[in-house]
Write an enzyme that holds these catalytic residues in place. Structure first.
Site, PDB file in Angstrom:
ATOM      1  CB  THR A 209      -0.229  43.522 -30.536  1.00 40.63           C
ATOM      2  OG1 THR A 209       1.326  44.509 -29.204  1.00 40.63           O
ATOM      3  CG2 THR A 209       1.209  43.631 -31.774  1.00 40.63           C
TER       4      THR A 209
ATOM      5  CE  LYS B  49       3.551  46.302 -30.791  1.00 36.95           C
ATOM      6  NZ  LYS B  49       4.796  47.057 -29.021  1.00 36.95           N
TER       7      LYS B  49
ATOM      8  CG  ASN C  40       7.118  45.016 -32.105  1.00 30.01           C
ATOM      9  OD1 ASN C  40       7.722  46.017 -30.948  1.00 30.01           O
ATOM     10  ND2 ASN C  40       5.944  44.149 -31.073  1.00 30.01           N
TER      11      ASN C  40
ATOM     12  CG  LEU D 292      22.687  48.714 -34.029  1.00 27.84           C
ATOM     13  CD1 LEU D 292      23.237  50.015 -34.706  1.00 27.84           C
ATOM     14  CD2 LEU D 292      22.265  48.181 -35.070  1.00 27.84           C
TER      15      LEU D 292
ATOM     16  CB  CYS E 186       6.110  41.147 -28.034  1.00 18.64           C
ATOM     17  SG  CYS E 186       5.010  40.917 -26.561  1.00 18.64           S
TER      18      CYS E 186
HETATM   19  P1  NAD Z   1      -0.256  37.814 -20.971  1.00 20.87           P
HETATM   20  O1  NAD Z   1      -0.500  36.843 -21.562  1.00 20.87           O
HETATM   21  O2  NAD Z   1       1.061  38.135 -19.764  1.00 20.87           O
HETATM   22  O3  NAD Z   1      -1.616  38.644 -20.363  1.00 20.87           O
HETATM   23  C1  NAD Z   1      -2.484  38.004 -20.901  1.00 20.87           C
HETATM   24  C2  NAD Z   1      -3.949  37.980 -19.603  1.00 20.87           C
HETATM   25  O4  NAD Z   1      -5.152  38.594 -20.207  1.00 20.87           O
HETATM   26  C3  NAD Z   1      -3.680  36.862 -19.204  1.00 20.87           C
HETATM   27  O5  NAD Z   1      -3.886  37.267 -17.429  1.00 20.87           O
HETATM   28  C4  NAD Z   1      -5.335  35.844 -18.965  1.00 20.87           C
HETATM   29  O6  NAD Z   1      -5.447  35.182 -18.445  1.00 20.87           O
HETATM   30  C5  NAD Z   1      -5.968  37.284 -19.646  1.00 20.87           C
HETATM   31  N1  NAD Z   1      -7.192  36.731 -20.321  1.00 20.87           N
HETATM   32  C6  NAD Z   1      -7.521  36.173 -20.459  1.00 20.87           C
HETATM   33  N2  NAD Z   1      -8.506  35.884 -21.554  1.00 20.87           N
HETATM   34  C7  NAD Z   1      -9.289  37.377 -21.157  1.00 20.87           C
HETATM   35  C8  NAD Z   1     -10.483  37.262 -20.841  1.00 20.87           C
HETATM   36  N3  NAD Z   1     -11.735  36.622 -21.814  1.00 20.87           N
HETATM   37  N4  NAD Z   1     -11.309  37.577 -19.183  1.00 20.87           N
HETATM   38  C9  NAD Z   1      -9.931  38.364 -18.851  1.00 20.87           C
HETATM   39  N5  NAD Z   1      -8.879  38.013 -19.591  1.00 20.87           N
HETATM   40  C10 NAD Z   1      -8.600  37.439 -20.229  1.00 20.87           C
HETATM   41  O7  NAD Z   1      -0.103  38.779 -22.198  1.00 20.87           O
HETATM   42  P2  NAD Z   1       0.950  40.004 -22.204  1.00 20.87           P
HETATM   43  O8  NAD Z   1       2.045  39.886 -22.131  1.00 20.87           O
HETATM   44  O9  NAD Z   1       0.114  41.198 -21.116  1.00 20.87           O
HETATM   45  O10 NAD Z   1       0.032  40.744 -24.214  1.00 20.87           O
HETATM   46  C11 NAD Z   1      -0.887  41.144 -24.007  1.00 20.87           C
HETATM   47  C12 NAD Z   1      -1.012  41.988 -25.291  1.00 20.87           C
HETATM   48  O11 NAD Z   1      -0.920  42.962 -25.251  1.00 20.87           O
HETATM   49  C13 NAD Z   1      -0.872  40.823 -26.572  1.00 20.87           C
HETATM   50  O12 NAD Z   1      -1.154  41.751 -27.670  1.00 20.87           O
HETATM   51  C14 NAD Z   1       0.729  41.252 -26.865  1.00 20.87           C
HETATM   52  O13 NAD Z   1       1.751  41.314 -28.219  1.00 20.87           O
HETATM   53  C15 NAD Z   1       0.925  43.083 -26.583  1.00 20.87           C
HETATM   54  N6  NAD Z   1       1.678  43.504 -25.678  1.00 20.87           N
HETATM   55  C16 NAD Z   1       2.872  42.915 -24.704  1.00 20.87           C
HETATM   56  C17 NAD Z   1       3.360  43.868 -24.372  1.00 20.87           C
HETATM   57  C18 NAD Z   1       4.912  43.022 -23.322  1.00 20.87           C
HETATM   58  O14 NAD Z   1       5.463  43.575 -22.890  1.00 20.87           O
HETATM   59  N7  NAD Z   1       4.193  42.071 -22.602  1.00 20.87           N
HETATM   60  C19 NAD Z   1       4.004  45.170 -24.758  1.00 20.87           C
HETATM   61  C20 NAD Z   1       3.757  45.296 -25.715  1.00 20.87           C
HETATM   62  C21 NAD Z   1       2.517  45.137 -25.977  1.00 20.87           C
HETATM   63  C1  UGA Z   2       9.353  44.469 -27.392  1.00 18.90           C
HETATM   64  C2  UGA Z   2       9.649  46.185 -27.994  1.00 18.90           C
HETATM   65  O1  UGA Z   2      10.708  46.678 -27.813  1.00 18.90           O
HETATM   66  C3  UGA Z   2       8.402  46.841 -27.133  1.00 18.90           C
HETATM   67  O2  UGA Z   2       8.635  48.086 -27.933  1.00 18.90           O
HETATM   68  C4  UGA Z   2       6.565  46.099 -27.808  1.00 18.90           C
HETATM   69  O3  UGA Z   2       6.274  46.889 -26.694  1.00 18.90           O
HETATM   70  C5  UGA Z   2       7.035  44.897 -27.105  1.00 18.90           C
HETATM   71  O4  UGA Z   2       7.687  43.711 -27.757  1.00 18.90           O
HETATM   72  C6  UGA Z   2       5.722  44.281 -27.594  1.00 18.90           C
HETATM   73  O5  UGA Z   2       4.977  44.444 -28.287  1.00 18.90           O
HETATM   74  O6  UGA Z   2       5.404  43.278 -25.858  1.00 18.90           O
HETATM   75  P1  UGA Z   2      10.278  43.833 -25.526  1.00 18.90           P
HETATM   76  O7  UGA Z   2       9.834  42.129 -25.940  1.00 18.90           O
HETATM   77  O8  UGA Z   2       9.801  43.669 -23.414  1.00 18.90           O
HETATM   78  O9  UGA Z   2      10.156  44.853 -25.924  1.00 18.90           O
HETATM   79  O10 UGA Z   2      12.127  43.275 -25.383  1.00 18.90           O
HETATM   80  P2  UGA Z   2      12.745  44.149 -26.252  1.00 18.90           P
HETATM   81  O11 UGA Z   2      14.088  45.069 -24.683  1.00 18.90           O
HETATM   82  O12 UGA Z   2      12.550  44.295 -27.304  1.00 18.90           O
HETATM   83  O13 UGA Z   2      14.281  42.830 -26.120  1.00 18.90           O
HETATM   84  C7  UGA Z   2      13.838  42.022 -27.276  1.00 18.90           C
HETATM   85  C8  UGA Z   2      14.164  40.725 -27.773  1.00 18.90           C
HETATM   86  O14 UGA Z   2      15.265  41.643 -28.754  1.00 18.90           O
HETATM   87  C9  UGA Z   2      15.022  39.929 -26.053  1.00 18.90           C
HETATM   88  O15 UGA Z   2      15.025  38.964 -26.781  1.00 18.90           O
HETATM   89  C10 UGA Z   2      15.906  40.648 -26.537  1.00 18.90           C
HETATM   90  O16 UGA Z   2      17.934  40.421 -25.502  1.00 18.90           O
HETATM   91  C11 UGA Z   2      16.571  41.003 -27.559  1.00 18.90           C
HETATM   92  N1  UGA Z   2      17.376  42.182 -28.249  1.00 18.90           N
HETATM   93  C12 UGA Z   2      17.174  44.005 -27.802  1.00 18.90           C
HETATM   94  C13 UGA Z   2      18.985  42.038 -28.499  1.00 18.90           C
HETATM   95  O17 UGA Z   2      19.093  40.977 -29.007  1.00 18.90           O
HETATM   96  N2  UGA Z   2      19.613  43.306 -29.067  1.00 18.90           N
HETATM   97  C14 UGA Z   2      19.466  44.304 -29.503  1.00 18.90           C
HETATM   98  O18 UGA Z   2      20.515  45.326 -29.219  1.00 18.90           O
HETATM   99  C15 UGA Z   2      17.832  44.343 -28.119  1.00 18.90           C
END
Ligand code: NAD
Ligand code: UGA
Length: 485
Positions: free
Chosen positions: A138, A241, A245, A287, A297
């Site tokens: 993101t 994106k 969010n 909600l 995130c």
């Molecule tokens: P994370 O911290 O779990 O994973 C990131 C990984 O990248 C780590 O394992 C780290 O070691 C690795 N890394 C860092 N620098 C590197 C490099 N130079 N080469 C190879 N590996 C490297 O992060 P995440 O939760 O997977 O999120 C990643 C991205 O996706 C973020 O931008 C986040 O906002 C986005 N995103 C996350 C979620 C979610 O639910 N976690 C959902 C949608 C989007």
């Molecule tokens: C969120 C988005 O839902 C995903 O679509 C997105 O890809 C992701 O962020 C991201 O960009 O990383 P996530 O962080 O896994 O996903 O969790 P959610 O289920 O969305 O909940 C986020 C937070 O809001 C939690 O703390 C949850 O407890 C809270 N929440 C959620 C509430 O307090 N009330 C609700 O009704 C829903």
């Protein structure tokens, strides 16, 4: 937990043109994406700079808690899915390279894009022919343009790459199902050549052939109702994106504000949210009131989106308010704890839930941990349980004032109050008669509205939740005074 076992049948639908894919970053998003691309029939190399993580994955261990992820990795590991720390080897063969590294917040609120830049620089030295570089992390608008610039600056010719924006919308806890049954797949690119590669990658989902497979992960999409693919400009994809969010976070802050009004006037937020949410234009999801949104995130993305707007000369004050309400929600809950228990110093608090939400071991920006920290600061003794997140939480709390127990009942021994901070469904199934016997005072503070108030009152608990009338087991208590608002 679903009873579904994707390992049970390894025969796949036919994929006419599998794509060789490298995924850089094996965290919550990269690992899920890699496993799912392998599930779709592609050949995937998953890369991470963290040697320990890769060694664990190579030996078949999955270090994050995510439903169906271990099964999918086991199914494809060593066949269509491999793991390495060597970016060059992974990029060498790949047609598409997904960047899925972290983009955390900086002090200023801007996204820290140094991990993305570092990957782009490394890619520049490894590219050996046309590659589609896909921005999966993101990121703020124009990041894909910056990645293109970094590649060009480091000597990659324009005809050797395209950078595409393909934001990810999965939620932790339901990541595999979300990935394979998406509401939409967004592909931001002006290049038809890159778009064709991206179409091939997602084809089993967009044509629906994946859902026909005998071992396909079940979910909302089907052969008749496959995933929608939206082609946009790169800038629009990046904005989709952040805007998605921001909208979801806004909905949560909205319902938390309404919950506070409910408390003030004696209405019930569950009834109000049901009544509002049944309007199809609004919808019931997101909600649920509680402790405010947390996780890796929403908090960082709201800040980053405000920073994007500010750089464009705009002030997204709406999001400032969303953040303010979110912060106050935790403070308001802490006030409830304080005013229910009077003084906190020396009190023994039983904590159920540490993860930022149910279904995950992730404690990043967890509202639960923020409440625990405040309780410790106030001099409480804390005994905590979480079904998945205790190891991650333990690493953040060296303090001897907090202890972790494996059995949720054990948190309640001699406790002055039980505080529910994560909505794990199994907590609602506990034997509250047994819990009451173990506690010093029969007091429950439910930050997630997990329990049924009537049932708690019938069992003789003082029960305080969010946006619903508090019930005090003791008689003759002035409820207004209790809240101290
Ligand atoms: P994370 O911290 O779990 O994973 C990131 C990984 O990248 C780590 O394992 C780290 O070691 C690795 N890394 C860092 N620098 C590197 C490099 N130079 N080469 C190879 N590996 C490297 O992060 P995440 O939760 O997977 O999120 C990643 C991205 O996706 C973020 O931008 C986040 O906002 C986005 N995103 C996350 C979620 C979610 O639910 N976690 C959902 C949608 C989007
Ligand atoms: C969120 C988005 O839902 C995903 O679509 C997105 O890809 C992701 O962020 C991201 O960009 O990383 P996530 O962080 O896994 O996903 O969790 P959610 O289920 O969305 O909940 C986020 C937070 O809001 C939690 O703390 C949850 O407890 C809270 N929440 C959620 C509430 O307090 N009330 C609700 O009704 C829903």
């Amino acid at each position: 937990m679903s009873n579904f076992d994707p390992r049970r049948n390894n025969s796949l639908f036919a994929l006419d043109a599998p794509v060789k894919i490298a995924v850089i970053g094996s965290g919550y998003v990269g690992l899920v994406a890699a496993a799912c691309f392998a599930e779709l029939g592609h050949s995937v190399v998953c890369v991470d700079s963290n040697e320990e993580k890769i060694a664990a994955l190579q030996s078949g261990q999955v270090q994050i808690f995510e439903e169906l992820l271990p099964e999918l990795i086991e199914k494809h590991h060593g066949k269509r899915l491999t793991f390495t720390t060597e970016i060059t080897r992974a990029v060498d063969e790949a047609e598409a390279i997904f960047i899925a590294v972290g983009t955390p917040s900086m002090e200023s609120g801007d996204a820290d894009l140094s991990y993305v830049e570092s990957v782009a620089t490394k890619l520049a030295h490894s590219i050996n022919g046309y590659k589609v570089v896909v921005e999966k992390s993101t990121v703020p608008v124009y990041t894909s343009a910056w990645i293109s610039r970094v590649l060009a600056r480091n000597g990659v010719a324009q005809h050797e790459f395209d950078v595409v924006s393909n934001p990810e919308f999965l939620r932790e806890g339901t990541a595999i199902t979300d990935f394979l049954h998406p509401d939409r797949i967004v592909i931001g690119t002006a290049s038809d050549r890159a778009f064709a590669v991206m179409q091939r990658i997602y084809k089993p989902l967009t044509t629906g052939t994946y859902f026909d497979g005998p071992s396909s992960v079940p979910g909302s999409c089907s052969v008749k109702s496959p995933a929608r693919l939206l082609r946009t400009s790169r800038e629009s994809a990046e904005l989709i994106k952040h805007a998605s969010n921001a909208y979801l976070a806004m909905k949560i802050s909205f319902v938390n504000s309404i919950a506070n009004i409910c408390e003030a006037v004696g209405a019930d937020i569950t009834e109000v949210a049901d009544g509002v949410g049944t309007d199809k234009r609004i919808g019931r999801r997101y909600l649920s009131p509680g402790l405010g949104y947390g996780g890796s995130c929403f908090p960082k993305d709201i800040k980053a989106f405000r920073a994007v707007a500010s750089q464009a000369g705009l002030d997204l004050r709406l999001l400032h308010e969303v953040e303010r309400i979110n912060d106050e929600q935790q403070a308001h809950f802490l006030n409830k704890i304080r005013s229910t228990l009077w003084t906190l110093k020396g009190k023994r608090m039983a904590i159920l839930g540490l993860a930022f939400k149910a279904g995950t071991d992730d404690v990043r920006e967890s509202p639960a941990l923020q409440i625990v920290r405040a309780l410790l600061t106030d001099g409480c003794t804390v005994v905590a349980h979480d079904p998945a997140a205790m190891a991650n939480a333990r690493a953040l709390f060296p303090s001897s004032a907090i202890s972790f127990v494996e059995d949720p009942y054990d948190v309640t021994n001699d406790a002055h109050a039980l505080v529910i901070l994560t909505e794990w469904p199994q907590y609602a199934e506990l034997d509250f008669g047994e819990i009451k016997k173990r506690m010093l005072y029969p007091i429950i503070l439910d930050g997630r509205n997990l329990l049924n108030p009537t049932s708690m009152v019938e069992q003789g608990f003082t029960y305080v939740s969010v946006g619903r009338r508090p019930y005090f087991a003791e008689q003759n208590v002035d409820i207004k005074m209790k809240y101290g608002r």
